[in-house]
Design a protein around this motif. Structure first.
Motif, PDB file in Angstrom:
ATOM      1  N   PHE A   1       8.576   7.761 -30.509  1.00  0.00           N
ATOM      2  CA  PHE A   1       8.694   8.913 -29.399  1.00  0.00           C
ATOM      3  C   PHE A   1       9.394   8.619 -28.231  1.00  0.00           C
ATOM      4  N   ILE A   2      10.716   8.728 -28.320  1.00  0.00           N
ATOM      5  CA  ILE A   2      11.497   8.426 -27.068  1.00  0.00           C
ATOM      6  C   ILE A   2      11.643   9.473 -25.959  1.00  0.00           C
ATOM      7  N   GLU A   3      11.907   9.217 -25.015  1.00  0.00           N
ATOM      8  CA  GLU A   3      11.738  10.329 -23.732  1.00  0.00           C
ATOM      9  C   GLU A   3      12.320  11.589 -24.230  1.00  0.00           C
ATOM     10  N   SER A   4      13.413  11.791 -24.911  1.00  0.00           N
ATOM     11  CA  SER A   4      13.927  13.009 -24.978  1.00  0.00           C
ATOM     12  C   SER A   4      13.920  13.511 -26.645  1.00  0.00           C
ATOM     13  N   ASN A   5      13.742  12.496 -27.380  1.00  0.00           N
ATOM     14  CA  ASN A   5      13.677  12.859 -28.787  1.00  0.00           C
ATOM     15  C   ASN A   5      12.847  11.936 -29.479  1.00  0.00           C
ATOM     16  N   THR A   6      12.891  12.051 -30.691  1.00  0.00           N
ATOM     17  CA  THR A   6      11.938  11.224 -31.768  1.00  0.00           C
ATOM     18  C   THR A   6      12.770  10.559 -32.956  1.00  0.00           C
ATOM     19  N   ASN A   7      12.637   9.226 -32.995  1.00  0.00           N
ATOM     20  CA  ASN A   7      13.270   8.492 -33.862  1.00  0.00           C
ATOM     21  C   ASN A   7      12.410   8.389 -35.036  1.00  0.00           C
ATOM     22  N   HIS A   8      12.895   9.035 -36.279  1.00  0.00           N
ATOM     23  CA  HIS A   8      12.137   9.205 -37.628  1.00  0.00           C
ATOM     24  C   HIS A   8      12.483   8.097 -38.527  1.00  0.00           C
ATOM     25  N   ALA A   9      12.076   6.894 -38.439  1.00  0.00           N
ATOM     26  CA  ALA A   9      12.319   5.742 -39.115  1.00  0.00           C
ATOM     27  C   ALA A   9      11.377   5.802 -40.357  1.00  0.00           C
ATOM     28  N   ILE A  10      12.206   5.642 -41.575  1.00  0.00           N
ATOM     29  CA  ILE A  10      11.616   5.568 -42.882  1.00  0.00           C
ATOM     30  C   ILE A  10      11.955   4.254 -43.672  1.00  0.00           C
ATOM     31  N   LEU A  11      10.974   3.532 -43.890  1.00  0.00           N
ATOM     32  CA  LEU A  11      11.221   2.319 -44.634  1.00  0.00           C
ATOM     33  C   LEU A  11      10.645   1.958 -45.878  1.00  0.00           C
ATOM     34  N   VAL A  12      11.186   1.404 -46.890  1.00  0.00           N
ATOM     35  CA  VAL A  12      10.632   1.033 -48.332  1.00  0.00           C
ATOM     36  C   VAL A  12      10.379  -0.336 -48.294  1.00  0.00           C
ATOM     37  N   PRO A  13       9.162  -0.728 -47.929  1.00  0.00           N
ATOM     38  CA  PRO A  13       8.768  -2.375 -47.853  1.00  0.00           C
ATOM     39  C   PRO A  13       8.845  -2.670 -49.527  1.00  0.00           C
ATOM     40  N   ILE A  14       9.185  -3.779 -49.749  1.00  0.00           N
ATOM     41  CA  ILE A  14       8.884  -4.493 -50.923  1.00  0.00           C
ATOM     42  C   ILE A  14       8.554  -5.805 -50.842  1.00  0.00           C
ATOM     43  N   GLY A  15       7.261  -6.102 -51.671  1.00  0.00           N
ATOM     44  CA  GLY A  15       6.957  -7.615 -51.219  1.00  0.00           C
ATOM     45  C   GLY A  15       5.904  -8.209 -52.173  1.00  0.00           C
ATOM     46  N   PHE A  16       5.821  -9.514 -52.357  1.00  0.00           N
ATOM     47  CA  PHE A  16       4.882 -10.471 -52.974  1.00  0.00           C
ATOM     48  C   PHE A  16       3.969 -10.845 -52.125  1.00  0.00           C
ATOM     49  N   ASP A  17       2.659 -10.702 -52.791  1.00  0.00           N
ATOM     50  CA  ASP A  17       1.510 -11.521 -51.876  1.00  0.00           C
ATOM     51  C   ASP A  17       0.911 -12.717 -53.318  1.00  0.00           C
ATOM     52  N   VAL A  18       1.052 -13.724 -52.763  1.00  0.00           N
ATOM     53  CA  VAL A  18       0.532 -14.857 -53.827  1.00  0.00           C
ATOM     54  C   VAL A  18      -0.566 -15.388 -53.468  1.00  0.00           C
ATOM     55  N   HIS A  19      -1.623 -15.155 -54.165  1.00  0.00           N
ATOM     56  CA  HIS A  19      -3.144 -15.743 -54.030  1.00  0.00           C
ATOM     57  C   HIS A  19      -3.176 -17.177 -54.369  1.00  0.00           C
TER      58      HIS A  19
END
Length: 191
Positions: A140-158
Motif C-alpha cells: 500500500f503505497i501513498e497514492s496506489n497499491t502495488n499488486h505483486a504476485i509471485l510463484v515460489p518454487i522450492g526444495f526443502d531437504v530434511h
C-alpha cells in the motif's frame, strides 16, 4: 489465544519502529505446519536478482496449534531493516493426501504497509519436500497499491529430525512483482 494476541500486538508495534526495504521473503517452507509447541529458527540469504542486491533474513516459527504456525522475520539489507510476520494454517495434511496445502496471511513492512496472502502446496519424495503455490503481496503505497504476485518454487531437504536446508526461486507472475524476483537458500533448525 493470549499468545496469538501478544504476537499480533508485537508485529504491529514493530511495524511502527522499522525502516523500509524493497525486499520479500517468499515461502521458504513446505506446506506442513509445525506441531504445537515446536519452534524453529532459520537463516535465509536472499539474492534479489532484478535489483541486483542481497538481503539476509532471520526467521522464527512456532507451532501455536497442530495446524497453525506463527512466523516472524527480520531482514537485514544494507543499512535498512525488513520486518514481517504471518500465520500459516494447514488446510489438509499428508495423512489424508500425498499433497499438503497451507494458507498464509500476514503483514510486512517495506516502508509502506504490505500484506502477504498465499497458498502453499507441497509433496514429499523421501527426504525432500517439493513446494510451490501462489504468493500475493499487495504493498500500500501513498497514492496506489502495488499488486505483486509471485510463484515460489522450492526444495526443502530434511537432513535429520532437527535440521533442514532449503532452496527457493520466486518467479514474478506480473509486472508489479518484478522487483521481488529472487533466489534464496538457507537452513532451518527445530527445537
Amino acid at each position: 489465544m493470549k499468545k496469538l494476541i501478544l504476537l499480533t500486538a508485537f508485529i504491529f508495534t514493530a511495524f511502527l519502529t522499522t525502516d523500509s526495504v524493497k525486499a520479500q521473503d517468499g515461502f521458504f517452507s513446505n506446506a506442513r505446519t509445525l506441531e504445537k509447541g515446536v519452534g524453529s529458527v532459520a537463516l535465509q540469504p536472499v539474492f534479489l536478482t532484478n535489483q541486483d542486491d542481497f538481503m539476509f533474513i532471520i526467521r522464527g516459527g512456532y507451532g501455536l496449534t497442530n495446524s497453525v504456525t506463527g512466523h516472524l522475520k527480520l531482514g537485514l539489507f544494507e543499512d535498512e531493516t525488513f520486518f514481517g510476520g504471518h500465520f500459516e494454517t494447514a488446510l489438509n495434511n499428508s495423512a489424508e493426501s500425498n499433497i499438503d496445502v497451507a494458507a498464509l496471511v500476514g503483514v510486512h513492512s517495506y516502508g509502506d504497509l504490505g500484506l502477504k496472502l498465499g497458498l502453499n502446496l507441497s509433496t514429499d519424495l523421501d527426504a525432500v519436500s517439493i513446494y510451490s503455490g501462489i504468493n500475493y503481496q499487495p504493498l500500500f503505497i501513498e497514492s496506489n497499491t502495488n499488486h505483486a504476485i509471485l510463484v515460489p518454487i522450492g526444495f526443502d531437504v530434511h537432513l535429520n529430525e532437527g535440521f533442514d536446508i532449503m532452496l527457493e526461486g520466486n518467479i514474478p507472475a506480473n509486472d508489479d512483482a518484478r522487483y521481488l524476483e529472487a533466489i534464496t537458500f538457507g537452513t532451518r533448525f527445530y527445537f
